[in-house]
Write an enzyme that holds these catalytic residues in place. Sequence first.
Site, short mmCIF file in Angstrom:
data_model
loop_
_atom_site.label_atom_id
_atom_site.label_comp_id
_atom_site.label_asym_id
_atom_site.label_seq_id
_atom_site.Cartn_x
_atom_site.Cartn_y
_atom_site.Cartn_z
N HIS A 68 -7.55 2.72 5.57
CA HIS A 68 -7.27 1.77 6.66
C HIS A 68 -8.59 1.08 7.03
O HIS A 68 -9.24 0.50 6.16
CB HIS A 68 -6.62 2.57 7.81
CG HIS A 68 -6.03 1.75 8.92
ND1 HIS A 68 -5.74 0.43 8.81
CD2 HIS A 68 -5.66 2.10 10.20
CE1 HIS A 68 -5.21 -0.02 9.95
NE2 HIS A 68 -5.17 0.98 10.81
N SER A 108 -3.36 2.62 12.79
CA SER A 108 -4.03 2.66 14.11
C SER A 108 -3.08 2.24 15.22
O SER A 108 -3.09 2.82 16.32
CB SER A 108 -5.29 1.79 14.12
OG SER A 108 -5.01 0.47 13.70
N ARG A 162 -6.08 -13.20 6.87
CA ARG A 162 -7.31 -12.84 7.58
C ARG A 162 -8.50 -12.92 6.61
O ARG A 162 -9.61 -13.26 7.00
CB ARG A 162 -7.19 -11.44 8.19
CG ARG A 162 -6.03 -11.32 9.17
CD ARG A 162 -5.78 -9.87 9.57
NE ARG A 162 -5.44 -9.04 8.43
CZ ARG A 162 -5.25 -7.72 8.48
NH1 ARG A 162 -5.40 -7.08 9.64
NH2 ARG A 162 -4.93 -7.03 7.39
N ASP A 192 -10.33 -6.54 4.75
CA ASP A 192 -11.61 -5.85 4.65
C ASP A 192 -12.47 -6.30 3.47
O ASP A 192 -13.62 -5.92 3.36
CB ASP A 192 -11.36 -4.34 4.56
CG ASP A 192 -10.67 -3.83 5.81
OD1 ASP A 192 -11.07 -4.24 6.91
OD2 ASP A 192 -9.71 -3.04 5.69
N HIS A 242 -2.22 -3.82 -0.24
CA HIS A 242 -1.71 -3.71 1.13
C HIS A 242 -0.31 -3.10 1.11
O HIS A 242 0.46 -3.33 0.18
CB HIS A 242 -1.67 -5.07 1.82
CG HIS A 242 -1.63 -4.96 3.31
ND1 HIS A 242 -0.46 -4.83 4.02
CD2 HIS A 242 -2.64 -4.90 4.23
CE1 HIS A 242 -0.75 -4.72 5.30
NE2 HIS A 242 -2.06 -4.75 5.47
N1 HAX Z 1 -7.04 -0.21 -6.35
C1 HAX Z 1 -6.49 0.64 -7.25
N2 HAX Z 1 -5.23 1.10 -7.16
C2 HAX Z 1 -4.48 0.66 -6.15
C3 HAX Z 1 -4.97 -0.27 -5.20
C4 HAX Z 1 -6.31 -0.69 -5.32
N3 HAX Z 1 -6.87 -1.51 -4.45
N4 HAX Z 1 -3.99 -0.53 -4.32
C5 HAX Z 1 -2.92 0.21 -4.70
N5 HAX Z 1 -3.22 0.95 -5.79
C6 HAX Z 1 -2.39 1.92 -6.46
C7 HAX Z 1 -2.03 3.04 -5.47
O1 HAX Z 1 -3.10 3.97 -5.33
C8 HAX Z 1 -0.79 3.61 -6.10
O2 HAX Z 1 -1.18 4.40 -7.21
P1 HAX Z 1 -0.43 5.80 -7.54
O3 HAX Z 1 1.02 5.44 -7.72
O4 HAX Z 1 -1.11 6.26 -8.78
O5 HAX Z 1 -0.65 6.69 -6.35
C9 HAX Z 1 -0.10 2.35 -6.66
O6 HAX Z 1 -1.14 1.37 -6.82
C10 HAX Z 1 0.98 1.80 -5.76
O7 HAX Z 1 0.42 1.56 -4.48
P2 HAX Z 1 0.98 0.36 -3.56
O8 HAX Z 1 2.42 0.65 -3.28
O9 HAX Z 1 0.65 -0.95 -4.16
O10 HAX Z 1 0.10 0.48 -2.24
P3 HAX Z 1 0.33 1.43 -0.97
O11 HAX Z 1 1.25 0.73 -0.02
O12 HAX Z 1 0.69 2.81 -1.38
O13 HAX Z 1 -1.16 1.50 -0.37
C11 HAX Z 1 -3.24 0.66 0.30
C12 HAX Z 1 -1.73 0.42 0.28
C13 HAX Z 1 -3.89 -0.37 1.20
C14 HAX Z 1 -3.53 2.06 0.88
C15 HAX Z 1 -3.79 0.55 -1.14
O14 HAX Z 1 -3.56 -0.76 -1.63
C16 HAX Z 1 -5.25 0.89 -1.24
O15 HAX Z 1 -5.60 2.08 -1.40
N6 HAX Z 1 -6.18 -0.14 -1.19
C17 HAX Z 1 -7.60 0.10 -1.19
C18 HAX Z 1 -8.08 0.57 0.19
C19 HAX Z 1 -8.02 -0.58 1.19
O16 HAX Z 1 -8.47 -1.68 0.94
N7 HAX Z 1 -7.49 -0.29 2.37
C20 HAX Z 1 -7.40 -1.27 3.48
C21 HAX Z 1 -6.01 -1.84 3.65
C22 HAX Z 1 -5.92 -2.85 4.78
C23 HAX Z 1 -6.16 -2.18 6.08
O17 HAX Z 1 -5.43 -1.35 6.56
N8 HAX Z 1 -7.26 -2.49 6.67
O18 HAX Z 1 -7.63 -1.86 7.76
#
Ligand code: HAX
Length: 438
Positions: free
Chosen positions: A271, A241, A327, A373, A318
């Site tokens: 996000h 964002s 947070r 979140d 994250h």
């Molecule tokens: N549950 C299951 N698998 C997860 C995970 C979770 N909470 N977090 C990461 N992973 C997985 C990823 O999907 C990825 O899998 P693949 O290699 O099979 O694609 C692997 O672990 C490596 O990911 P990462 O490097 O640890 O994490 P990224 O930097 O790629 O992604 C995310 C960060 C926040 C998008 C991710 O942790 C996620 O999808 N979390 C759940 C959604 C969430 O809570 N989002 C909010 C984040 C905070 C925010 O921005 N708030 O607004």
Amino acid sequence: MDPLKEKFRIKSTEVREKLRSMVKAHGDMVVDQVVLGQVFGGMRGIKGMIWETSNLDPIEGIKFRGRSIPQLQDTLPRLNGSTEPVPEGLFWLMMVGEVPTEEEAQWLADEWERRRKIPQHTLKVLESLPVDTHPMTQFSIAVMSMQSESIFAREYFEGLAKSDYWAACYEDTMNLIARLPSIAAYIYRRSFHGGDHIGPDDTLDWAASFAHMLGQDSESFRNFMRLYLTIHADHEGGNASAHTTHLVGSTLSDAYLSFAAGMNALAGPLHGLANQEVIKWIFEMLDDLDSQDPTEEQIADFVQRTLDDGKVIPGYGHAVLRKPDPRFMAQKHFAEKNLSDSVIVNVVWKLFNVVPPILESLGKVKNPWPNVDAHSGAILVHYGLKEFKFYTVLFGVSRSLGVLAALCWSRALGFPLERPKSVTSKWIFDHVEKNKVN
Ligand code: HAX
């Protein structure tokens, strides 16, 4: 000129002069290197932009102008007898790098009150949308509809000098922030309370008046809103964002267009929409387990089934952080003090015990800990604000403080159009072929 604008003018002029001579002298200095994994990995960690208002450390978490959340809680002013600092104080800090006095925070609260009137046509635009339009879509559309009042856009059309961009951006920023609580509350009451609207309470600060317009008048909820709107405000510049607002703003789109674009990024489930997804998933879990207070074993089983279905655990993980999100911890401490007997909050705390080892055992998740979140929804449900499709709008109201303060800085520092280089996969294949060491 108002006191905040004058302070901002002085501070930003100083920084601009220093930056200009530094870039002139050292423009070729290497600050970072990019590896192939980053090019295909969502550009994680590449240092390529300036964001003055906050900085994110993987271990220590967010710092706003060098101050952690507990430090903010110790130092930022309180208003109207609040136990939590008010977001007005954080905005002032992000804008000028100084903790405001109580009088300065009160001035800002009064100034936002003075500027808060929403244009009639924005309400008409909202009323023209189906009532079940997602609240984030309504929010973005409402912000866009107010662009007709942009001072920056009008003055630019009339021939604004580059050195004055910041001043017009400041006016838009202040007007927009002032209006967002009324817009958000209007969307909430229209979507979930049959259009039974509640006007602002001008005796209250920005966050408390927002709580009032949502229909929440307990002192405890007001304090939660003050905390919530402070801690969600900024998370350095690379998150989706913030970066979207920054990128769109770099084309000299005004604050309304830039912020609406940022909100469209916040509305994605990876996000800001994660706050809606978390509580939706918790409700599904309680339903599936047929219990409001499941055991940790039952929760572990449900978490495993979610992963087996190929889904992520919302609220965990994250892109930058490698520890529990401060947070999350700030909300946990608030809940421990104010609502420790809440059944739904206790489910969140059980998840905090159960989820990290399971995610860790997958061997690929870089951060198994909860993010911002993971907690907020349960607290909101406890207070009776159960309509989770609205939660990301709350996040958006708060996020305006950081991304718009940063937008003012970008215009004051004269940052150019953002335009990184892209390459094709073929270019990468050729590059690897030429450079690989066997
Ligand atoms: N549950 C299951 N698998 C997860 C995970 C979770 N909470 N977090 C990461 N992973 C997985 C990823 O999907 C990825 O899998 P693949 O290699 O099979 O694609 C692997 O672990 C490596 O990911 P990462 O490097 O640890 O994490 P990224 O930097 O790629 O992604 C995310 C960060 C926040 C998008 C991710 O942790 C996620 O999808 N979390 C759940 C959604 C969430 O809570 N989002 C909010 C984040 C905070 C925010 O921005 N708030 O607004």
